[in-house]
Design an enzyme around this catalytic site. Structure first.
Site, short mmCIF file in Angstrom:
data_model
loop_
_atom_site.label_atom_id
_atom_site.label_comp_id
_atom_site.label_asym_id
_atom_site.label_seq_id
_atom_site.Cartn_x
_atom_site.Cartn_y
_atom_site.Cartn_z
CB CYS A 2 -0.83 0.07 1.28
SG CYS A 2 -2.05 -1.25 1.41
N GLY A 28 -0.50 0.46 -5.06
CA GLY A 28 -1.81 -0.15 -4.84
C GLY A 28 -2.84 0.51 -5.72
CG ASN A 102 2.87 -0.12 3.28
OD1 ASN A 102 3.97 0.27 2.93
ND2 ASN A 102 2.38 -1.27 2.85
N GLY A 103 1.34 -2.43 5.59
CA GLY A 103 1.98 -3.51 6.33
C GLY A 103 1.01 -4.62 6.58
CE1 TYR A 242 6.44 -5.85 -10.03
CE2 TYR A 242 5.47 -5.63 -7.85
CZ TYR A 242 5.33 -5.66 -9.23
OH TYR A 242 4.11 -5.49 -9.79
CB CYS A 382 5.95 -11.50 1.92
SG CYS A 382 6.20 -10.03 2.94
P1 AMP Z 1 4.47 -14.56 -12.32
O1 AMP Z 1 3.88 -14.59 -13.66
O2 AMP Z 1 3.48 -15.00 -11.28
O3 AMP Z 1 5.77 -15.30 -12.22
O4 AMP Z 1 4.74 -13.04 -11.97
C1 AMP Z 1 5.99 -12.48 -12.17
C2 AMP Z 1 5.85 -11.00 -12.38
O5 AMP Z 1 5.11 -10.40 -11.34
C3 AMP Z 1 7.22 -10.38 -12.40
O6 AMP Z 1 7.39 -9.85 -13.69
C4 AMP Z 1 7.19 -9.30 -11.36
O7 AMP Z 1 7.51 -8.06 -11.96
C5 AMP Z 1 5.80 -9.28 -10.81
N1 AMP Z 1 5.78 -9.45 -9.35
C6 AMP Z 1 6.62 -10.11 -8.58
N2 AMP Z 1 6.24 -10.07 -7.28
C7 AMP Z 1 5.11 -9.36 -7.24
C8 AMP Z 1 4.24 -8.95 -6.21
N3 AMP Z 1 4.43 -9.32 -4.96
N4 AMP Z 1 3.20 -8.21 -6.55
C9 AMP Z 1 2.96 -7.87 -7.79
N5 AMP Z 1 3.74 -8.24 -8.82
C10 AMP Z 1 4.81 -8.96 -8.57
#
Ligand code: AMP
Length: 464
Positions: A2, A28, A102-103, A242, A382
């Site tokens: 968030c 978000g 946020n958390g 990210y 997480c």
């Molecule tokens: P996936 O297709 O599930 O492997 O998603 C990978 C993509 O999601 C990567 O390109 C990241 O940029 C993005 N990503 C990784 N972690 C997160 C997260 N916690 N929340 C949103 N997007 C994420």
């Protein structure tokens, strides 16, 4: 996941919060809200959707006053619905109170059950609401002391802003999991999740809100307290990988600089012969520049992004996520045809994005695809506010790198090592100023859910 932003003692409080939330929109996209005060009444506007859709001139005029806090939300705890939109506002015996959080509180379920047994009625399914109940139940006189007493009972991650008709209070949990920063705009204090929001409103960045610090801002000025038991801070490393915006300064370095260093380190650790380096935009761009600079392989934009689609992962519904990649990205035929390509992404979660992108690139004639990831395998969920799915959905928790490579259909797949990642953050020196939480990669959780409560706790988070 968030974003929070607040300003105290400024004529344009809600307009500035609106701008701040714009800058934090990447944190978000489900709902956004602003709560303000003119010293006697509280005004509130919260809705599902993007900041720019919710707030027009009329809506902003509703949130009057000299102080305001705002929130953009992606749910990690509680369902995605308006009742869970923040800032959370209550009226209790001492007056109004609004909180933007946020958390993720790891003992929220226990406290909530306990409070419900005593007759408390909850309005939302958010973990944040337990803080509000604990504040209302406290016997302390001042809001500041009530808040501290409430936070002494909760565990987990919280960067938060509290607003009453007299004061704004900023708090960061003792581990400092989530970021929180402080700035000054002329005589007014501003608090934000990230510094990119300060740049937009031309506020002067002062410093991080320290882990475990409580900052009280009122007409009498600013005061800082450290009321919690000291622990070794563990700032979230995933903000660099990210989550945060590249132009933000996070934990003392710009995210762009760190991501480029990840790319350079990856080129050193996992080199390969190739014709071009392409990022998965946007999150892979900075690292792909670093990889290209270090390896000497030319950087190209082989994938073109449609900027009118939000982050696919941010929209939590499976059906939309499934479509997302094609909605968002397309391969450029002329650039990729016949090429040996290094594709850079920041992380792999379920591997659906990578797999689809590889298919897309092959359809456009790519000759070889070497997938390089600028973080180690994400093997653990997480519990501190980043929405990584349960272990069973994280492909790296149950599959070896070769298996993921086979699933994604890449020619080779390599990840940055934990040491490489830390070297990059330390600017190659091998040492860095802070210790980080890297539990998503290492499984080394600074704080777990109370023993045996993982599943039950997670139930609170079921999207209802
Ligand atoms: P996936 O297709 O599930 O492997 O998603 C990978 C993509 O999601 C990567 O390109 C990241 O940029 C993005 N990503 C990784 N972690 C997160 C997260 N916690 N929340 C949103 N997007 C994420």
């Amino acid at each position: 996941m968030c974003g929070i932003f607040g300003i105290f003692d400024h004529r344009e409080a809600s307009n500035l919060v609106y701008l701040g939330l714009h800058a934090l929109q990447h944190r978000g996209q489900e709902s956004a809200g602003i709560v303000s005060t003119d010293g006697s009444t509280m005004y509130m506007r919260r809705e599902m959707g993007l900041v720019s859709d919710i707030f027009d001139e009329e809506a902003l005029q509703e949130v009057k006053g000299h102080a305001a806090i705002g929130h953009v939300r992606y749910s990690t705890a509680g369902s995605s619905s308006l009742k869970n939109a923040q800032p959370f506002v209550v009226e209790y015996s001492k007056g109004f109170l609004a909180i933007a959080h946020n958390g993720n509180l790891t003992n929220a379920k226990i406290i909530r059950d306990e409070l419900q047994n005593y007759g408390s009625i909850f309005q939302s399914t958010m973990d944040t609401e337990v803080i509000v109940h604990l504040i209302a139940l406290s016997h302390e006189n001042l809001t500041l002391d009530r808040l501290i007493a409430a936070l002494r009972r909760v565990e987990g991650s919280y960067s938060l802003l509290l607003l009453t008709d007299k004061e704004m209070i900023a708090v960061r949990d003792p581990y400092g999991f989530r970021p929180l920063v402080l700035a000054k705009l002329k005589d007014s204090y501003v608090v934000s999740s990230e510094t990119c929001a300060f740049d937009l409103i031309e506020a002067d960045y002062l410093r991080e809100v320290e882990p475990g610090e409580v900052i009280h801002i009122s007409k009498d000025g600013i005061r800082s307290y450290f009321p919690f038991k000291k622990v070794e801070p563990r700032r979230c490393i995933f903000e660099y990988i990210y989550f945060a915006r590249p132009d933000s300064q996070v934990y003392g370095r710009t995210v762009y600089g760190v991501r480029k260093a990840f790319g350079r380190e990856l080129a050193r650790e996992r080199s390969v012969e190739a014709d071009i380096v392409i990022p998965i935009p946007d999150s892979g761009i900075s690292a792909a520049i670093g990889y290209s600079q270090e390896s000497g392989i030319p950087f190209e934009m082989g994938l073109i992004r449609n900027h009118y689609v939000g982050r696919t992962f941010i929209e939590p519904k499976e059906s939309i996520r499934h479509f997302g990649v094609k909605l968002k990205l397309n391969a450029d035929h002329e650039t990729v045809k016949g090429k040996r390509i290094v594709v850079i992404d920041d992380s792999i979660v379920r591997a659906t994005t990578g797999r689809k992108i590889i298919t897309m690139l092959r359809q456009q004639g790519a000759k070889e695809i070497h997938f390089r990831v600028t973080s180690p395998p994400t093997r653990f969920p997480c519990f501190y506010g980043i929405d990584t799915p349960s272990r069973s959905e994280l492909i790296a928790s149950s599959h070896k790198v070769e298996e993921i490579n086979r699933y994604m259909t890449s020619d080779t797949l390599e990840y940055l090592t934990i040491d490489g990642m830390k070297r990059a953050i330390g600017n190659g020196s091998g040492s860095f100023h802070y210790s980080f939480c890297d539990a998503c990669f290492s499984g080394d959780y600074p704080l777990r859910f109370p023993w045996g409560m993982e599943l039950e706790q997670m139930e609170l988070f079921v999207k209802r």
